[in-house]
Write a protein that holds these residues in place. Sequence first.
Motif, PDB file in Angstrom:
ATOM      1  N   VAL A 297       0.832  -1.206   0.000  1.00  0.00           N
ATOM      2  CA  VAL A 297       0.000   0.000   0.000  1.00  0.00           C
ATOM      3  C   VAL A 297       0.870   1.260   0.000  1.00  0.00           C
ATOM      4  CG1 VAL A 297      -1.655   1.332   1.369  1.00  0.00           C
ATOM      5  CG2 VAL A 297      -1.966  -1.132   1.090  1.00  0.00           C
ATOM      6  N   ALA A 298       1.986   1.215   0.739  1.00  0.00           N
ATOM      7  CA  ALA A 298       2.875   2.374   0.827  1.00  0.00           C
ATOM      8  C   ALA A 298       3.887   2.428  -0.321  1.00  0.00           C
ATOM      9  CB  ALA A 298       3.616   2.358   2.161  1.00  0.00           C
ATOM     10  N   ASN A 299       3.810   1.469  -1.255  1.00  0.00           N
ATOM     11  CA  ASN A 299       4.731   1.415  -2.401  1.00  0.00           C
ATOM     12  C   ASN A 299       6.180   1.345  -1.949  1.00  0.00           C
ATOM     13  OD1 ASN A 299       5.342   1.316  -5.147  1.00  0.00           O
ATOM     14  ND2 ASN A 299       5.548   3.541  -5.313  1.00  0.00           N
ATOM     15  N   ARG A 300       6.428   0.442  -0.982  1.00  0.00           N
ATOM     16  CA  ARG A 300       7.788   0.312  -0.458  1.00  0.00           C
ATOM     17  C   ARG A 300       8.235  -1.165  -0.472  1.00  0.00           C
ATOM     18  NH1 ARG A 300       6.054   3.885   3.479  1.00  0.00           N
ATOM     19  NH2 ARG A 300       5.811   2.162   4.938  1.00  0.00           N
ATOM     20  N   LEU A 301       7.863  -1.893  -1.510  1.00  0.00           N
ATOM     21  CA  LEU A 301       8.294  -3.281  -1.623  1.00  0.00           C
ATOM     22  C   LEU A 301       9.720  -3.330  -2.177  1.00  0.00           C
ATOM     23  CD1 LEU A 301       5.146  -5.073  -3.101  1.00  0.00           C
ATOM     24  CD2 LEU A 301       5.835  -4.880  -0.711  1.00  0.00           C
ATOM     25  N   ASP A 302      10.590  -4.079  -1.504  1.00  0.00           N
ATOM     26  CA  ASP A 302      11.923  -4.272  -2.053  1.00  0.00           C
ATOM     27  C   ASP A 302      11.903  -5.447  -3.027  1.00  0.00           C
ATOM     28  OD1 ASP A 302      11.887  -6.600  -0.509  1.00  0.00           O
ATOM     29  OD2 ASP A 302      13.097  -5.715   1.098  1.00  0.00           O
ATOM     30  N   GLU A 303      13.075  -5.824  -3.533  1.00  0.00           N
ATOM     31  CA  GLU A 303      13.134  -6.865  -4.557  1.00  0.00           C
ATOM     32  C   GLU A 303      12.563  -8.181  -4.052  1.00  0.00           C
ATOM     33  OE1 GLU A 303      13.478  -8.500  -8.123  1.00  0.00           O
ATOM     34  OE2 GLU A 303      13.880  -6.387  -7.667  1.00  0.00           O
ATOM     35  N   ARG A 307       9.100 -10.214  -5.343  1.00  0.00           N
ATOM     36  CA  ARG A 307       9.019 -11.631  -5.699  1.00  0.00           C
ATOM     37  C   ARG A 307       7.863 -12.302  -4.959  1.00  0.00           C
ATOM     38  NH1 ARG A 307      14.778 -11.342  -5.400  1.00  0.00           N
ATOM     39  NH2 ARG A 307      14.757 -12.330  -3.325  1.00  0.00           N
ATOM     40  N   GLY A 308       7.658 -11.887  -3.698  1.00  0.00           N
ATOM     41  CA  GLY A 308       6.520 -12.406  -2.938  1.00  0.00           C
ATOM     42  C   GLY A 308       5.196 -12.007  -3.573  1.00  0.00           C
ATOM     43  N   LEU A 309       5.127 -10.762  -4.081  1.00  0.00           N
ATOM     44  CA  LEU A 309       3.917 -10.291  -4.767  1.00  0.00           C
ATOM     45  C   LEU A 309       3.674 -11.116  -6.024  1.00  0.00           C
ATOM     46  CD1 LEU A 309       1.633  -8.313  -5.408  1.00  0.00           C
ATOM     47  CD2 LEU A 309       3.354  -6.755  -6.354  1.00  0.00           C
TER      48      LEU A 309
END
Length: 319
Positions: A297-303, A307-309
């Motif tokens: 939601v906060a657009n703070r996914l790392d690499e 991959r989890g997404l």
Amino acid sequence: MSAIGVTPAQNLAKRPSRRPAIDVARGLALLAMAAYHGSWDATYFGLAGFDLLGDPLWLAARTAILSSFLLLAGIGLVLASRDGIDAGRFLRRLGRVAAGAAAVSAASYALFPDSPIFFGVLHHIVVASVIGLAFARLPAIVTLAVAAAAVLVGTTQGFPLFDSPWLRWIGLTSVAPDSNDYVPLLPWIGGVLAGIGLGRLWPRLGEGVAVTGRAARLLAFGGRHSLAVYLLHQPLLFGIAWAAAQLMPVETPAVREFQASCVASCEGAGVARATCAANCGCVQSELARNGLWEGFVANRLDERDRRGLQAAVAACSKP
């Protein structure tokens, strides 16, 4: 085991009495921490959309709550040592906190293997309590100066050397490690040392303050049993949030926005709307279950999170 500074007989006679006002303050800190953890749990399960990692107000709240705990730990160390440290009593308390820290780590590794708690607040209190003994008899001005230096260095300096798994507990990392509760020695020992300094500066702090009323007595009770309350409250809140997520539809604004955008994109690829709605709901549930929803939601996914997404999307798209 004989005491440090006084004899066992003197320890029995001079065992420091509790100051209920300090217990009330500790109880208030526990209440604030429970509110914060409840908000984290609600966000984790998609029941709310609090930006705990990005909103300045939430970040300030976490800093204030954690600082209050460490400050009170420092004050408590001064009160416990004003007539000399009973080594046996000190080590028993230290052992209980260390056991609690180990239990927290074990549970976090089982529930959140990608972001375990390897050095959280209890781990910090164990180490800081031992270090704090060296300051319990020093002049207050010296301890307060060291506290300020610890905060300054810990918040302004970072070196790749301290990114090592064996050194991250010290702080000074160049990249913050993935952990659901990271309280490194620097800068946070500044809170404990500040409490020691204040306890030395005002040795009668909280003395003679009467605690009346049911609410105050309840807070004082919680403060007297702070370790037990700390260890029990989060599993209880986490379980309540989990149960709520199973019993009610998750319809926060963030979820609705995600669902609408996801379904529109899916339909644009020629997939039936009902299938799109089911797949998108599945993806949102998977993100929440794996602790990725807040970062998404906060657009703070790392690499690794991305991959989890992708894995969630693939799993939910299977026929």
